[in-house]
Design an enzyme around this catalytic site. Structure first.
Site, mmCIF file in Angstrom:
data_model
loop_
_atom_site.group_PDB
_atom_site.id
_atom_site.type_symbol
_atom_site.label_atom_id
_atom_site.label_comp_id
_atom_site.label_asym_id
_atom_site.label_seq_id
_atom_site.Cartn_x
_atom_site.Cartn_y
_atom_site.Cartn_z
ATOM 1 N N ARG A 33 0.849 -1.184 0.000
ATOM 2 C CA ARG A 33 0.000 0.000 0.000
ATOM 3 C C ARG A 33 0.887 1.237 0.000
ATOM 4 O O ARG A 33 2.005 1.214 0.479
ATOM 5 C CB ARG A 33 -0.887 0.026 1.249
ATOM 6 C CG ARG A 33 -2.095 -0.900 1.138
ATOM 7 C CD ARG A 33 -2.985 -0.790 2.359
ATOM 8 N NE ARG A 33 -2.369 -1.391 3.518
ATOM 9 C CZ ARG A 33 -1.795 -0.733 4.516
ATOM 10 N NH1 ARG A 33 -1.765 0.596 4.519
ATOM 11 N NH2 ARG A 33 -1.253 -1.375 5.519
ATOM 12 N N TYR B 35 -1.684 -3.764 -6.668
ATOM 13 C CA TYR B 35 -1.438 -4.420 -5.380
ATOM 14 C C TYR B 35 -2.709 -4.491 -4.528
ATOM 15 O O TYR B 35 -3.498 -3.540 -4.474
ATOM 16 C CB TYR B 35 -0.349 -3.674 -4.590
ATOM 17 C CG TYR B 35 -0.255 -4.190 -3.175
ATOM 18 C CD1 TYR B 35 0.362 -5.419 -2.915
ATOM 19 C CD2 TYR B 35 -0.852 -3.511 -2.112
ATOM 20 C CE1 TYR B 35 0.398 -5.930 -1.624
ATOM 21 C CE2 TYR B 35 -0.817 -4.015 -0.821
ATOM 22 C CZ TYR B 35 -0.190 -5.232 -0.587
ATOM 23 O OH TYR B 35 -0.171 -5.738 0.690
ATOM 24 N N GLY B 36 -2.856 -5.603 -3.815
ATOM 25 C CA GLY B 36 -3.996 -5.893 -2.938
ATOM 26 C C GLY B 36 -4.735 -4.696 -2.384
ATOM 27 O O GLY B 36 -5.785 -4.304 -2.890
ATOM 28 N N GLY B 37 -4.178 -4.114 -1.326
ATOM 29 C CA GLY B 37 -4.870 -3.036 -0.629
ATOM 30 C C GLY B 37 -5.169 -1.822 -1.502
ATOM 31 O O GLY B 37 -6.064 -1.040 -1.202
ATOM 32 N N LYS C 113 -9.582 -2.796 1.863
ATOM 33 C CA LYS C 113 -9.339 -1.622 2.702
ATOM 34 C C LYS C 113 -10.170 -0.418 2.242
ATOM 35 O O LYS C 113 -10.626 0.367 3.053
ATOM 36 C CB LYS C 113 -7.860 -1.245 2.678
ATOM 37 C CG LYS C 113 -6.921 -2.367 3.064
ATOM 38 C CD LYS C 113 -7.134 -2.859 4.470
ATOM 39 C CE LYS C 113 -6.109 -3.935 4.767
ATOM 40 N NZ LYS C 113 -6.080 -4.407 6.109
ATOM 41 N N HIS D 20 -10.419 -2.527 11.894
ATOM 42 C CA HIS D 20 -9.319 -3.346 11.373
ATOM 43 C C HIS D 20 -9.037 -4.457 12.380
ATOM 44 O O HIS D 20 -8.015 -4.430 13.073
ATOM 45 C CB HIS D 20 -8.101 -2.435 11.180
ATOM 46 C CG HIS D 20 -6.981 -3.030 10.403
ATOM 47 N ND1 HIS D 20 -5.680 -2.591 10.499
ATOM 48 C CD2 HIS D 20 -6.961 -4.030 9.486
ATOM 49 C CE1 HIS D 20 -4.912 -3.298 9.683
ATOM 50 N NE2 HIS D 20 -5.659 -4.181 9.066
ATOM 51 N N SER E 90 -1.245 -3.926 10.267
ATOM 52 C CA SER E 90 -0.906 -4.863 9.201
ATOM 53 C C SER E 90 0.404 -5.580 9.522
ATOM 54 O O SER E 90 1.359 -4.951 9.996
ATOM 55 C CB SER E 90 -0.724 -4.114 7.879
ATOM 56 O OG SER E 90 -1.925 -3.458 7.541
ATOM 57 N N ALA E 91 0.434 -6.875 9.228
ATOM 58 C CA ALA E 91 1.648 -7.683 9.393
ATOM 59 C C ALA E 91 2.128 -7.759 10.848
ATOM 60 O O ALA E 91 3.318 -7.804 11.123
ATOM 61 C CB ALA E 91 2.768 -7.177 8.468
ATOM 62 N N CYS E 92 1.174 -7.771 11.788
ATOM 63 C CA CYS E 92 1.512 -7.955 13.209
ATOM 64 C C CYS E 92 0.888 -9.230 13.765
ATOM 65 O O CYS E 92 0.783 -9.394 14.987
ATOM 66 C CB CYS E 92 1.058 -6.767 14.033
ATOM 67 S SG CYS E 92 2.030 -5.288 13.740
ATOM 68 N N ASP F 158 -8.991 -9.939 9.392
ATOM 69 C CA ASP F 158 -8.536 -8.587 9.059
ATOM 70 C C ASP F 158 -9.558 -7.483 9.352
ATOM 71 O O ASP F 158 -9.167 -6.403 9.762
ATOM 72 C CB ASP F 158 -8.145 -8.523 7.581
ATOM 73 C CG ASP F 158 -7.307 -7.312 7.221
ATOM 74 O OD1 ASP F 158 -6.485 -6.892 8.051
ATOM 75 O OD2 ASP F 158 -7.495 -6.775 6.112
ATOM 76 N N ASN G 162 6.749 -8.295 1.859
ATOM 77 C CA ASN G 162 5.282 -8.159 1.873
ATOM 78 C C ASN G 162 4.646 -9.070 0.820
ATOM 79 O O ASN G 162 3.577 -8.784 0.301
ATOM 80 C CB ASN G 162 4.872 -6.694 1.640
ATOM 81 C CG ASN G 162 3.402 -6.445 1.948
ATOM 82 O OD1 ASN G 162 2.861 -6.982 2.922
ATOM 83 N ND2 ASN G 162 2.743 -5.656 1.121
ATOM 84 N N ARG H 45 2.504 -12.175 -0.557
ATOM 85 C CA ARG H 45 1.180 -12.492 -0.013
ATOM 86 C C ARG H 45 0.605 -13.770 -0.591
ATOM 87 O O ARG H 45 0.970 -14.199 -1.680
ATOM 88 C CB ARG H 45 0.223 -11.342 -0.357
ATOM 89 C CG ARG H 45 0.598 -10.006 0.281
ATOM 90 C CD ARG H 45 -0.076 -9.828 1.581
ATOM 91 N NE ARG H 45 0.429 -8.679 2.345
ATOM 92 C CZ ARG H 45 -0.172 -8.214 3.441
ATOM 93 N NH1 ARG H 45 -1.272 -8.775 3.880
ATOM 94 N NH2 ARG H 45 0.341 -7.206 4.108
ATOM 95 N N ARG I 2 3.235 -3.991 17.750
ATOM 96 C CA ARG I 2 4.588 -4.516 17.801
ATOM 97 C C ARG I 2 5.387 -3.539 18.646
ATOM 98 O O ARG I 2 5.730 -2.448 18.194
ATOM 99 C CB ARG I 2 5.113 -4.495 16.362
ATOM 100 C CG ARG I 2 5.965 -5.614 15.940
ATOM 101 C CD ARG I 2 6.263 -5.448 14.461
ATOM 102 N NE ARG I 2 5.568 -6.457 13.692
ATOM 103 C CZ ARG I 2 5.989 -7.703 13.545
ATOM 104 N NH1 ARG I 2 7.113 -8.096 14.090
ATOM 105 N NH2 ARG I 2 5.290 -8.570 12.847
ATOM 106 N N GLY J 128 1.167 -20.084 19.343
ATOM 107 C CA GLY J 128 0.139 -20.854 20.054
ATOM 108 C C GLY J 128 0.062 -20.517 21.537
ATOM 109 O O GLY J 128 -1.009 -20.576 22.158
#
Ligand code: SAT
Ligand code: MN
Length: 602
Positions: free
Chosen positions: A88, A216-218, A225, A245, A267-269, A294, A384, A386, A417, A511
């Site tokens: 993004r 790209y996706g987003g 999004k 989100h 994102s990505a966490c 998501d 990134n 996917r 994070r 886990g």
């Protein structure tokens, strides 16, 4: 030699012809787009299996998808994006409202008329010699009140095939619209993928998105999004619901009692990992099932609880780091009918990425198409990269995903994070303090967006890139929603990423996060007490289940939850700067809360 012509060839009888009838506004808009973009072909999607097979075959012929080894990965395809189009781009993402004031300082704003004129200029004749696909879709279960219909017009067959996985795509969307239903207009063209001509633009007052210059996706799967969060949040504020989100999961105890949990992480966490968590052996009899990974749309139910649906139908997840240890259910979800983007390709038609199980392949071609070997200096897969996988592949998919009324949420979790300061798990005092906790959360930036990797930034409710209106008004909306809920969810903070003085993660994560979840559930059920501190309720060591954890005892746990006033003083200073930027829009309750918190952590 294969024919790489980008027009569709030998279209089977009956495909591509499902032009919507009987909705005058929709037909007029499609006609306008055709006149503007001047495609050589128009293909009206119907969402059928036959259409999927045909478009996949055509995407392969065009060189856009490569079939993977069908014995290992049935129904899976490989794709590489343009090297400059891998994430993004927040600085090219705009909210176009009549006033700049309405979008606030955290969004990029453009005047709607000016932006529209500029985009229309770029779209003039943009699809000459190309196919225009008309893609009807629903975000949300078929009969949910919260479900939104969108129609995406795109010149990318990759987008069509991804939208087919990520949304409930097909003619049912037109049925839901009837003759005059509201729908989101989404016009997308990759143009020439020139970053100079890349703009992702939202017009909330018109329920419209125009996105150019990226595949790209987003940026390009407009239901995700763009509609489900940016336009969705603006609609939600006007109509009294919430677009967040957040992942959604169900946790079922050995006695069969279920709690539904929503969690916002940037994102990505690790939202996908948490949503598919497998409890460690010590938690035999517990079962986690996934509702979403998501996005959550939520409203107050008649019983005063908060009810949530997942508007999506698939997972657009980060590949690197996904393996049988971190997320076995994701590995199973992506074993078939999945599109892989920007990972590495092995000579036997398999995929690979950093952190996948097993040894790296002796040779591969990297995400750029260059020869790669384990001693190559560069990464094989883009950070990134996917996978796009249908939710129905998930072995722990919750049957509730299709429930039109959604699931009642027991707890909301905010996480990010954070190498320091934020403890493993803690609970806010009430909805208002929980809103404050969400409003002041920060996270170190990831590769999901271009730029800033590793920098700490404030990302309230993980919505900084996705809130389609003024953040101050968004906070106020959270407070208003709280007043509507007679039985609001409890609100928690978590941090799986705390590090010690040597820079090692203090908590094993994955886990084992079940243990924090269990404490959250115990709190929801009023089973355990807690330690009251200025930042909220912290777990007492004796209430937190550490049994069966290797090399991790009570002393380690105390490190993971240690209350660090000096760290919080810094966090609150950052939050103060952020709140100040929101000016008059900042709810007084939260500003007052900040002052109180600052004094309390002194
Ligand atoms: O924006 S995407 O949907 O492409 C991925 C993410 O950042 O969450
Ligand atoms: Mn996301």
């Amino acid at each position: 030699m294969s024919d790489k012509s980008i027009l569709l060839q030998s279209i089977p009888e009956g495909l591509g012809t499902h032009k919507p009838q009987g909705h005058a506004k929709l037909s007029a808009w499609i006609d306008d787009c055709i006149k503007r973009c001047q495609p050589a072909q128009v293909f009206y999607c119907d969402g059928s299996e036959a259409e999927k097979k045909f478009l996949e075959k055509e995407a392969v012929r065009m060189g856009i998808l490569t079939p993977l080894n069908q014995d290992k990965l049935p129904g899976c395809f490989y794709s590489r994006s343009h090297p400059n189009d891998v994430a993004r781009v927040e600085q090219l993402t705009f909210i176009c409202t009549p006033t700049k004031e309405a979008v606030g300082p955290t969004n990029h704003w453009r005047d709607p008329q000016e932006m529209r004129a500029k985009l229309m200029g770029m779209l003039d004749g943009a699809m000459k010699g190309r196919v225009m696909y008309v893609v009807p879709y629903m975000m949300g279960p078929k009969d949910s009140k919260l479900t939104q219909v969108g129609v995406e017009i795109t010149d990318s067959i990759y987008v069509v095939l991804n939208m087919r996985i990520m949304s409930r795509m097909g003619e049912a969307a037109y049925e839901r619209l009837g003759a005059d239903g509201d729908f989101n207009k989404g016009l997308h063209s990759t143009l020439d993928l020139n970053p100079e001509r890349r703009f992702i633009c939202h017009f909330p007052q018109d329920n419209e998105i125009i996105s150019v210059g990226s595949g790209y996706g987003g940026n390009a799967l407009l239901g995700k999004k763009c509609l489900a969060l940016r336009i969705g949040s603006a609609l939600a504020q006007r109509q009294g619901w919430m677009a967040e989100h957040m992942l959604l999961l169900a946790a079922e105890s050995p006695e069969g009692k279920k709690h539904y949990i929503a969690a916002a992480f940037p994102s990505a966490c690790g939202k996908t990992n948490f949503a598919m968590l497998i409890p460690p052996p010590h938690f035999a009899g517990w079962k986690i099932t996934t509702i979403g990974d998501d996005i959550a749309w939520m409203e107050a139910g008649p019983d005063g609880r908060l009810y949530a649906i997942n508007p999506e139908a698939g997972y657009f997840g980060v590949a690197p780091g996904t393996n049988y240890k971190s997320n076995p259910n994701a590995m199973k979800s992506i074993a078939r009918d999945t599109i892989y983007t920007n990972v590495a390709l092995t000579p036997d038609g398999d995929v690979w990425w950093e952190g996948k199980d097993g040894d790296p392949p002796a040779e591969a071609s990297d995400w750029l198409g260059n020869a790669w070997a384990p001693d190559s200096p560069d990464k094989a897969a883009h950070a990134n990269s996917r996978f796009t996988a249908p939710a129905r592949n998930n072995p722990v998919l919750a049957p509730e995903v299709d429930d039109p009324k959604g699931v009642p949420i027991s707890a909301i979790i905010f996480g990010g994070r954070r190498a320091s300061t934020v403890p493993l798990v803690f609970q806010s005092f009430d909805w208002e303090h929980g809103t404050f906790l969400g409003a002041t959360m920060g996270s170190e930036m990831t590769a999901a967006a271009a730029g800033g990797l590793g920098q700490l930034r404030l990302d309230p409710m993980a919505m900084i890139p996705f809130c389609g209106y003024h953040m101050g008004d968004y906070f106020a909306h959270w407070l208003t929603m709280g007043k509507k809920l007679k039985n609001p969810p409890l609100i928690f903070g978590v941090n799986w990423f705390r590090k010690d003085e040597q820079g090692r993660f203090v908590w094993p994560g994955f886990g084992e996060n079940m243990r924090a979840l269990k404490w959250i559930i115990d709190r929801c059920e009023g089973k355990v007490d807690a330690k009251e501190t200025p930042i909220g309720h912290l777990p007492r060591t004796e209430d937190f289940d550490l049994e069966g954890l290797k090399d991790f005892g009570p002393a380690d746990f105390e490190k993971a939850i240690a209350y660090d006033p000096a760290g919080w003083q810094k966090d609150y200073a950052l939050a103060g700067e952020f709140f100040a930027k929101l000016g008059e829009h900042m709810p007084k309750e939260l500003s007052a809360r900040l002052e109180k918190q600052k004094a309390a952590v002194k």
